[in-house]
Design a protein around this motif. Structure first.
Motif, PDB file in Angstrom:
ATOM      1  N   HIS A   1       0.848  -1.183   0.000  1.00 15.69           N
ATOM      2  CA  HIS A   1       0.000   0.000   0.000  1.00 15.69           C
ATOM      3  C   HIS A   1       0.890   1.241   0.000  1.00 15.69           C
ATOM      4  O   HIS A   1       1.973   1.245   0.595  1.00 15.69           O
ATOM      5  CB  HIS A   1      -0.904   0.007   1.244  1.00 15.69           C
TER       6      HIS A   1
ATOM      7  N   ALA B   1      -3.485   3.674  -0.203  1.00 18.11           N
ATOM      8  CA  ALA B   1      -4.296   3.057  -1.246  1.00 18.11           C
ATOM      9  C   ALA B   1      -3.619   1.776  -1.708  1.00 18.11           C
ATOM     10  O   ALA B   1      -2.396   1.629  -1.638  1.00 18.11           O
ATOM     11  CB  ALA B   1      -4.479   4.016  -2.414  1.00 18.11           C
ATOM     12  N   ASP B   2      -4.428   0.860  -2.205  1.00 18.56           N
ATOM     13  CA  ASP B   2      -3.928  -0.408  -2.726  1.00 18.56           C
ATOM     14  C   ASP B   2      -3.740  -0.255  -4.235  1.00 18.56           C
ATOM     15  O   ASP B   2      -4.711  -0.068  -4.974  1.00 18.56           O
ATOM     16  CB  ASP B   2      -4.936  -1.518  -2.439  1.00 18.56           C
TER      17      ASP B   2
ATOM     18  N   ASN C   1      -3.428  -2.350  -6.426  1.00 17.98           N
ATOM     19  CA  ASN C   1      -4.129  -3.375  -7.194  1.00 17.98           C
ATOM     20  C   ASN C   1      -5.583  -3.017  -7.455  1.00 17.98           C
ATOM     21  O   ASN C   1      -6.195  -3.562  -8.377  1.00 17.98           O
ATOM     22  CB  ASN C   1      -4.072  -4.713  -6.447  1.00 17.98           C
ATOM     23  N   THR C   2      -6.141  -2.107  -6.659  1.00 22.64           N
ATOM     24  CA  THR C   2      -7.568  -1.817  -6.788  1.00 22.64           C
ATOM     25  C   THR C   2      -7.864  -0.393  -7.234  1.00 22.64           C
ATOM     26  O   THR C   2      -8.946  -0.125  -7.745  1.00 22.64           O
ATOM     27  CB  THR C   2      -8.275  -2.063  -5.442  1.00 22.64           C
ATOM     28  N   VAL C   3      -6.939   0.528  -7.025  1.00 27.68           N
ATOM     29  CA  VAL C   3      -7.173   1.917  -7.404  1.00 27.68           C
ATOM     30  C   VAL C   3      -6.857   2.095  -8.882  1.00 27.68           C
ATOM     31  O   VAL C   3      -5.769   1.742  -9.351  1.00 27.68           O
ATOM     32  CB  VAL C   3      -6.301   2.870  -6.559  1.00 27.68           C
ATOM     33  N   LYS C   4      -7.809   2.647  -9.602  1.00 26.99           N
ATOM     34  CA  LYS C   4      -7.615   2.859 -11.037  1.00 26.99           C
ATOM     35  C   LYS C   4      -6.850   4.159 -11.261  1.00 26.99           C
ATOM     36  O   LYS C   4      -7.239   5.217 -10.784  1.00 26.99           O
ATOM     37  CB  LYS C   4      -8.963   2.916 -11.758  1.00 26.99           C
TER      38      LYS C   4
END
Length: 344
Positions: A20, A30-31, A33-36
């Protein structure tokens, strides 16, 4: 690559999951892998090589050869000179090696005179180059497209003589020939740091002719030290150098470093060159904004780039050299050439 530091070459990419990351001043995370994220901006790169008659721009897909009309033609004439033959033979050989069937030839002038003179002159000069290439190119089935633009499409400034010289040109554009196959180069070996932690010194040179914009304001007692000329496995070369000032006259590392013709965007190290034989390899630039792959000096504090007596300042730029270039001379503006530097 980082804006204010020389590049790291051939960095291995790992496969460990990302941690993170902190995304705001309050410690929020923020991660990845998931935040665009936003869409990446991808700019093609241009590699420029000059000799006394022409400049060649390679964007990876096409070759754009800019022939100097100062060499090809007499003033206000459209008859090819004796010197034009050798330059056009070289272009013809590259067209023969290309698989493309279309060659675009465009004539250009600077903004001296008026459209009534410049437009037909640029057209006649482009037609003269076409006639010569039709004679010199041995491959058949090529469609030559010719146009004169007068002064309407400058690639450099018309505010100084160097820019006007660059704008006076006939451009020949065609698909890039396939390079000969070669085994992949091994990863570049990192230079061995000196025992005292300082950058290695491959060669030095003293002050030379001052840059045009700094005549009368250039230190006579200064030197340039070449710290690195290192090639990665794709042929890109990192050039790193240090300016040392031993004079009471301050050394302006910003103003002296960039090309004022307008071919490159200002405020970087676009004036440095690597010279091998008759060829002058220029710093790589992006094809959209004309920005050099080097430090962005526009945001550098003046106290940093104004090198006072006893101070040093390190700069860098990226180049792309063919594999046959093993040793070269390095030209840094305001200094004598540094001779016979090995390309690591």
């Amino acid at each position: 690559m980082f804006p204010s530091a020389p590049p790291f070459l051939d960095v291995q990419l790992g496969s460990a999951p990302p941690d993170h990351v902190v995304v705001d001043e309050n410690g929020g995370k923020a991660d990845p892998n998931t935040v665009k994220g936003g869409e990446p901006q991808v700019f093609p790169l241009t590699v420029q090589v000059d000799d006394e008659t022409k400049a060649q721009d390679d964007d990876g897909n096409d070759l754009r050869v800019r022939l100097s009309t100062d060499v090809l033609f007499a003033l206000n004439k459209a008859d090819l000179t004796a010197k034009a033959e050798a330059a056009l033979k070289d272009v013809a050989a590259k067209i023969d090696q290309s698989a493309g069937t279309t060659v675009k030839i465009d004539g250009h002038t600077d903004n001296s005179g008026n459209d009534a003179i410049n437009d037909p002159l640029s057209e006649r000069r482009a037609q003269a180059v076409k006639a010569a290439l039709e004679r010199l190119v041995t491959r058949e089935g090529i469609n030559y497209q010719v146009q004169g633009h007068g002064s309407k499409d400058p690639i450099a400034t018309n505010e100084n003589e160097e820019g006007r010289r660059v704008n006076r040109r006939v451009t020949v554009l065609f698909p890039k020939p396939e390079p000969p196959s070669a085994p992949p180069a091994p990863p570049a070996a990192a230079p061995t740091p000196a025992a005292d932690g300082k950058l290695p010194v491959l060669g030095t040179a003293p002050s030379g002719d001052p840059p045009d914009v700094l005549k009368g304001e250039w230190p006579a007692q200064a030197e340039v030290r070449i710290n690195e000329v290192r090639r990665d496995r794709n042929g890109f070369v990192s050039l790193v150098w240090t300016l040392r000032n031993n004079d009471d006259q301050p050394l302006n590392a910003w103003t002296s470093s960039h090309d004022y013709s307008g071919v490159y965007a200002e405020a970087s190290t676009s004036q440095a060159a690597i010279v091998s034989g008759s060829l002058r390899y220029r710093a790589v630039r992006d094809s959209v904004n004309k920005v050099t792959l080097g430090p962005y000096l526009l945001v550098t504090p003046m106290d940093d780039y104004m090198v006072e007596k006893g101070e040093e300042y390190t700069l860098w730029a990226m180049f792309k050299l063919p594999p046959e270039v093993k040793t070269a001379n390095v030209h840094i503006p305001g200094f004598q050439p540094v001779q016979n530097i090995k390309v690591g």
